[in-house]
Design a protein around this motif. Structure first.
Motif, PDB file in Angstrom:
ATOM      1  N   SER A  78       4.750 -16.590  -1.450  1.00  0.00           N
ATOM      2  CA  SER A  78       3.357 -16.698  -1.854  1.00  0.00           C
ATOM      3  C   SER A  78       2.543 -15.570  -1.259  1.00  0.00           C
ATOM      4  O   SER A  78       2.869 -15.041  -0.208  1.00  0.00           O
ATOM      5  N   VAL A  79       1.515 -15.196  -1.959  1.00  0.00           N
ATOM      6  CA  VAL A  79       0.483 -14.302  -1.444  1.00  0.00           C
ATOM      7  C   VAL A  79      -0.779 -15.142  -1.425  1.00  0.00           C
ATOM      8  O   VAL A  79      -1.356 -15.438  -2.459  1.00  0.00           O
ATOM      9  N   HIS A  80      -1.196 -15.557  -0.247  1.00  0.00           N
ATOM     10  CA  HIS A  80      -2.110 -16.693  -0.125  1.00  0.00           C
ATOM     11  C   HIS A  80      -3.572 -16.356  -0.348  1.00  0.00           C
ATOM     12  O   HIS A  80      -4.096 -15.396   0.168  1.00  0.00           O
ATOM     13  N   GLU A  81      -4.213 -17.220  -1.144  1.00  0.00           N
ATOM     14  CA  GLU A  81      -5.664 -17.289  -1.265  1.00  0.00           C
ATOM     15  C   GLU A  81      -6.037 -18.769  -1.184  1.00  0.00           C
ATOM     16  O   GLU A  81      -5.319 -19.629  -1.673  1.00  0.00           O
ATOM     17  N   ALA A  82      -7.157 -19.065  -0.555  1.00  0.00           N
ATOM     18  CA  ALA A  82      -7.556 -20.460  -0.348  1.00  0.00           C
ATOM     19  C   ALA A  82      -7.842 -21.158  -1.670  1.00  0.00           C
ATOM     20  O   ALA A  82      -8.327 -20.549  -2.617  1.00  0.00           O
ATOM     21  N   ALA A  83      -7.563 -22.454  -1.729  1.00  0.00           N
ATOM     22  CA  ALA A  83      -7.679 -23.212  -2.973  1.00  0.00           C
ATOM     23  C   ALA A  83      -9.105 -23.275  -3.486  1.00  0.00           C
ATOM     24  O   ALA A  83      -9.329 -23.357  -4.692  1.00  0.00           O
ATOM     25  N   TRP A  84     -10.091 -23.240  -2.583  1.00  0.00           N
ATOM     26  CA  TRP A  84     -11.478 -23.399  -3.029  1.00  0.00           C
ATOM     27  C   TRP A  84     -12.128 -22.073  -3.403  1.00  0.00           C
ATOM     28  O   TRP A  84     -13.280 -22.030  -3.781  1.00  0.00           O
ATOM     29  N   ARG A  85     -11.377 -20.969  -3.253  1.00  0.00           N
ATOM     30  CA  ARG A  85     -11.921 -19.673  -3.652  1.00  0.00           C
ATOM     31  C   ARG A  85     -11.479 -19.358  -5.069  1.00  0.00           C
ATOM     32  O   ARG A  85     -10.380 -19.701  -5.500  1.00  0.00           O
ATOM     33  N   LYS A  86     -12.354 -18.694  -5.821  1.00  0.00           N
ATOM     34  CA  LYS A  86     -11.992 -18.261  -7.162  1.00  0.00           C
ATOM     35  C   LYS A  86     -10.883 -17.228  -7.055  1.00  0.00           C
ATOM     36  O   LYS A  86     -11.014 -16.217  -6.375  1.00  0.00           O
ATOM     37  N   ARG A  87      -9.789 -17.477  -7.733  1.00  0.00           N
ATOM     38  CA  ARG A  87      -8.639 -16.598  -7.600  1.00  0.00           C
ATOM     39  C   ARG A  87      -8.845 -15.313  -8.390  1.00  0.00           C
ATOM     40  O   ARG A  87      -9.150 -15.331  -9.562  1.00  0.00           O
ATOM     41  N   ALA A  88      -8.658 -14.202  -7.698  1.00  0.00           N
ATOM     42  CA  ALA A  88      -8.711 -12.893  -8.329  1.00  0.00           C
ATOM     43  C   ALA A  88      -7.318 -12.301  -8.248  1.00  0.00           C
ATOM     44  O   ALA A  88      -6.730 -12.216  -7.175  1.00  0.00           O
ATOM     45  N   SER A  89      -6.763 -11.955  -9.372  1.00  0.00           N
ATOM     46  CA  SER A  89      -5.381 -11.502  -9.392  1.00  0.00           C
ATOM     47  C   SER A  89      -5.226 -10.194  -8.628  1.00  0.00           C
ATOM     48  O   SER A  89      -6.101  -9.335  -8.639  1.00  0.00           O
ATOM     49  N   VAL A  90      -4.089 -10.071  -7.947  1.00  0.00           N
ATOM     50  CA  VAL A  90      -3.742  -8.841  -7.246  1.00  0.00           C
ATOM     51  C   VAL A  90      -3.027  -7.950  -8.247  1.00  0.00           C
ATOM     52  O   VAL A  90      -2.033  -8.354  -8.852  1.00  0.00           O
ATOM     53  N   ASN A  91      -3.525  -6.731  -8.446  1.00  0.00           N
ATOM     54  CA  ASN A  91      -2.939  -5.892  -9.482  1.00  0.00           C
ATOM     55  C   ASN A  91      -1.592  -5.323  -9.049  1.00  0.00           C
ATOM     56  O   ASN A  91      -1.182  -5.424  -7.885  1.00  0.00           O
ATOM     57  N   ALA A  92      -0.897  -4.711 -10.006  1.00  0.00           N
ATOM     58  CA  ALA A  92       0.475  -4.261  -9.780  1.00  0.00           C
ATOM     59  C   ALA A  92       0.564  -3.229  -8.663  1.00  0.00           C
ATOM     60  O   ALA A  92       1.478  -3.278  -7.817  1.00  0.00           O
ATOM     61  N   SER A  93      -0.368  -2.286  -8.624  1.00  0.00           N
ATOM     62  CA  SER A  93      -0.315  -1.249  -7.593  1.00  0.00           C
ATOM     63  C   SER A  93      -0.552  -1.844  -6.202  1.00  0.00           C
ATOM     64  O   SER A  93       0.064  -1.414  -5.221  1.00  0.00           O
ATOM     65  N   GLU A  94      -1.424  -2.851  -6.110  1.00  0.00           N
ATOM     66  CA  GLU A  94      -1.674  -3.508  -4.829  1.00  0.00           C
ATOM     67  C   GLU A  94      -0.444  -4.280  -4.365  1.00  0.00           C
ATOM     68  O   GLU A  94      -0.112  -4.300  -3.175  1.00  0.00           O
ATOM     69  N   LEU A  95       0.258  -4.925  -5.303  1.00  0.00           N
ATOM     70  CA  LEU A  95       1.482  -5.641  -4.944  1.00  0.00           C
ATOM     71  C   LEU A  95       2.570  -4.688  -4.476  1.00  0.00           C
ATOM     72  O   LEU A  95       3.317  -4.984  -3.539  1.00  0.00           O
ATOM     73  N   LYS A  96       2.667  -3.526  -5.127  1.00  0.00           N
ATOM     74  CA  LYS A  96       3.667  -2.537  -4.707  1.00  0.00           C
ATOM     75  C   LYS A  96       3.347  -2.022  -3.307  1.00  0.00           C
ATOM     76  O   LYS A  96       4.244  -1.855  -2.473  1.00  0.00           O
ATOM     77  N   ARG A  97       2.079  -1.768  -3.055  1.00  0.00           N
ATOM     78  CA  ARG A  97       1.673  -1.306  -1.724  1.00  0.00           C
ATOM     79  C   ARG A  97       1.938  -2.379  -0.673  1.00  0.00           C
ATOM     80  O   ARG A  97       2.412  -2.085   0.441  1.00  0.00           O
ATOM     81  N   LEU A  98       1.662  -3.636  -1.017  1.00  0.00           N
ATOM     82  CA  LEU A  98       1.936  -4.748  -0.112  1.00  0.00           C
ATOM     83  C   LEU A  98       3.424  -4.853   0.177  1.00  0.00           C
ATOM     84  O   LEU A  98       3.849  -5.004   1.328  1.00  0.00           O
ATOM     85  N   HIS A  99       4.246  -4.784  -0.877  1.00  0.00           N
ATOM     86  CA  HIS A  99       5.698  -4.866  -0.729  1.00  0.00           C
ATOM     87  C   HIS A  99       6.205  -3.774   0.208  1.00  0.00           C
ATOM     88  O   HIS A  99       7.047  -4.018   1.087  1.00  0.00           O
ATOM     89  N   ALA A 100       5.672  -2.575   0.044  1.00  0.00           N
ATOM     90  CA  ALA A 100       6.109  -1.463   0.883  1.00  0.00           C
ATOM     91  C   ALA A 100       5.696  -1.680   2.337  1.00  0.00           C
ATOM     92  O   ALA A 100       6.498  -1.485   3.261  1.00  0.00           O
ATOM     93  N   GLU A 101       4.456  -2.087   2.564  1.00  0.00           N
ATOM     94  CA  GLU A 101       3.991  -2.271   3.942  1.00  0.00           C
ATOM     95  C   GLU A 101       4.769  -3.367   4.651  1.00  0.00           C
ATOM     96  O   GLU A 101       5.147  -3.219   5.823  1.00  0.00           O
ATOM     97  N   LEU A 102       5.026  -4.471   3.970  1.00  0.00           N
ATOM     98  CA  LEU A 102       5.766  -5.564   4.601  1.00  0.00           C
ATOM     99  C   LEU A 102       7.156  -5.097   5.013  1.00  0.00           C
ATOM    100  O   LEU A 102       7.634  -5.403   6.113  1.00  0.00           O
ATOM    101  N   ASN A 103       7.834  -4.360   4.134  1.00  0.00           N
ATOM    102  CA  ASN A 103       9.176  -3.888   4.464  1.00  0.00           C
ATOM    103  C   ASN A 103       9.161  -2.889   5.610  1.00  0.00           C
ATOM    104  O   ASN A 103      10.033  -2.930   6.494  1.00  0.00           O
ATOM    105  N   LEU A 104       8.193  -1.996   5.623  1.00  0.00           N
ATOM    106  CA  LEU A 104       8.103  -1.043   6.729  1.00  0.00           C
ATOM    107  C   LEU A 104       7.869  -1.761   8.051  1.00  0.00           C
ATOM    108  O   LEU A 104       8.493  -1.437   9.078  1.00  0.00           O
ATOM    109  N   ARG A 105       6.984  -2.737   8.046  1.00  0.00           N
ATOM    110  CA  ARG A 105       6.697  -3.461   9.284  1.00  0.00           C
ATOM    111  C   ARG A 105       7.918  -4.245   9.767  1.00  0.00           C
ATOM    112  O   ARG A 105       8.161  -4.359  10.976  1.00  0.00           O
ATOM    113  N   ILE A 106       8.683  -4.782   8.845  1.00  0.00           N
ATOM    114  CA  ILE A 106       9.890  -5.513   9.231  1.00  0.00           C
ATOM    115  C   ILE A 106      10.937  -4.552   9.780  1.00  0.00           C
ATOM    116  O   ILE A 106      11.649  -4.867  10.745  1.00  0.00           O
TER     117      ILE A 106
END
Length: 362
Positions: A78-106
């Protein structure tokens, strides 16, 4: 002899920098088609030293970075957002950047842990919400197992760290509050958006803890269950009920409860409505008030409490810097980063390398 080259790390580096293939190939002086084949691992041989150096300089990663053999991971459950907040989709480039950062940190974490052992002092149970009678019952069990007294949890981050969970603050985009990673060769990790206000960070940590305890495979109900777990863990309804009954529920009253329970006004309002302490009309009126004040996105600073600060991960880094006497150059060699980036990520000072082995017990 040709040195090993990991083309998957080339893709990771480009996504971490947020750059296109055309941009990188142009900066490296390469034909884009040739660069694309390098990135996809379609060449019959690794790139030449000159080509690798040009790519290294274009992406500002040392050549040694591309010669690591780490196994990469996909995006978490999951990529968490609180249930009571209006959900705004994370775009493809942001997900790729997130994927890269998580792997580098690991990858960095694996190298840190070569000199450090983490021994939990609290259990991290694996429980099924259905078997327990609901995610709220799981939260109640965890409070008992961790011997949490009645009332608000003073420091949830410290409790998670005592259970062997690494809590790491990152500079994520605003849409991402928290991410859980659970891999076979590192302790469980919760990444939190350091730019979020303290109330959201605490809820996000509790939500991600719920994932670690209840979810090993994705389900349609997992986000709802994690939110229910988080609310009950932070403010058990059998205790919160006494604060909600008697007297009119207003935003001002919820602000006072926020200061005590250290959860957001939005979370308290959401739970009060779900538990029947407000009629649909009353709940709708308060949500409109909340929205009109701009509190759905961020509640005022004057309603906030002090943020929680992780200690375990900074302590691991500090052991390398102060006890093992790593300086920027040693950190750079270990993590395969430039000294500038090592300083930016970890804020390390100078020092000579002396290798010893330490045990961290939480």
């Amino acid at each position: 002899m040709t040195q090993f080259f990991n083309h998957e790390l080339l893709l990771l580096a480009r996504q971490y920098r947020g750059r296109s293939q055309a941009d990188v190939s142009d900066a490296a002086g390469l034909d884009q088609g040739h660069y694309s084949r390098i990135e996809r691992g379609l060449l019959n041989a690794p790139p030449t030293p000159d080509t690798l150096t040009a790519i290294s300089e274009a992406l500002d990663f040392p050549v040694s970075y591309f010669q690591q053999n780490d196994e990469l991971s996909g995006l978490p459950l999951s990529v968490h957002e609180a249930a009571w907040r209006k959900r705004a989709s994370v775009n493809a480039s942001e997900l790729k950047r997130l994927h890269a950062e998580l792997n580098l940190r690991i990858m960095h974490l694996r190298r840190y842990l070569q000199a450090v052992d983490i021994e939990p002092e609290r259990p991290l149970p694996k429980l099924d919400a259905d078997d327990m009678g609901g995610a709220d019952k799981v939260a109640a069990y965890v409070r008992r197992a961790w011997m949490i007294p009645d009332g608000p949890i003073n420091n949830l981050t410290a409790l998670c760290e005592r259970a062997g969970i690494l809590v790491i603050h990152c500079d994520f985009v605003e849409k991402i509050d928290g991410v859980t990673m659970r891999l076979r060769d590192v302790p469980p990790i919760v990444f939190l958006n350091k730019n979020a206000p303290p109330d959201r960070m605490r809820h996000s940590l509790a939500h991600e803890l719920g994932h670690l305890i209840m979810h090993s495979i994705p389900t349609d109900e997992m986000e709802t269950e994690a939110d229910l777990f988080a609310g009950e863990l932070l403010a058990p309804m059998d205790q919160l009920r006494a604060d909600l009954i008697g007297g009119r529920i207003t935003l001002e009253r919820l602000v006072q409860l926020k200061k005590y329970w250290k959860v957001s006004v939005a979370s308290l309002l959401y739970r009060a409505g779900k538990s029947g302490f407000l009629t649909p009309n009353q709940s709708g009126y308060l949500w409109r008030q909340l929205s009109a004040r701009g509190w759905k996105k961020r509640e005022p600073d004057e309603t906030q409490f002090d943020p929680e600060t992780p200690r375990l991960y900074p302590q691991i880094i500090s052991l390398h810097e102060k006890d093992l006497e790593y300086g920027p150059e040693e950190f750079g060699k270990m993590l395969h980063l430039s000294i500038r980036e090592v300083r930016a990520l970890y804020g390390v000072a100078a020092g000579d390398e002396v290798r010893r082995h330490f045990r961290v017990i939480k």
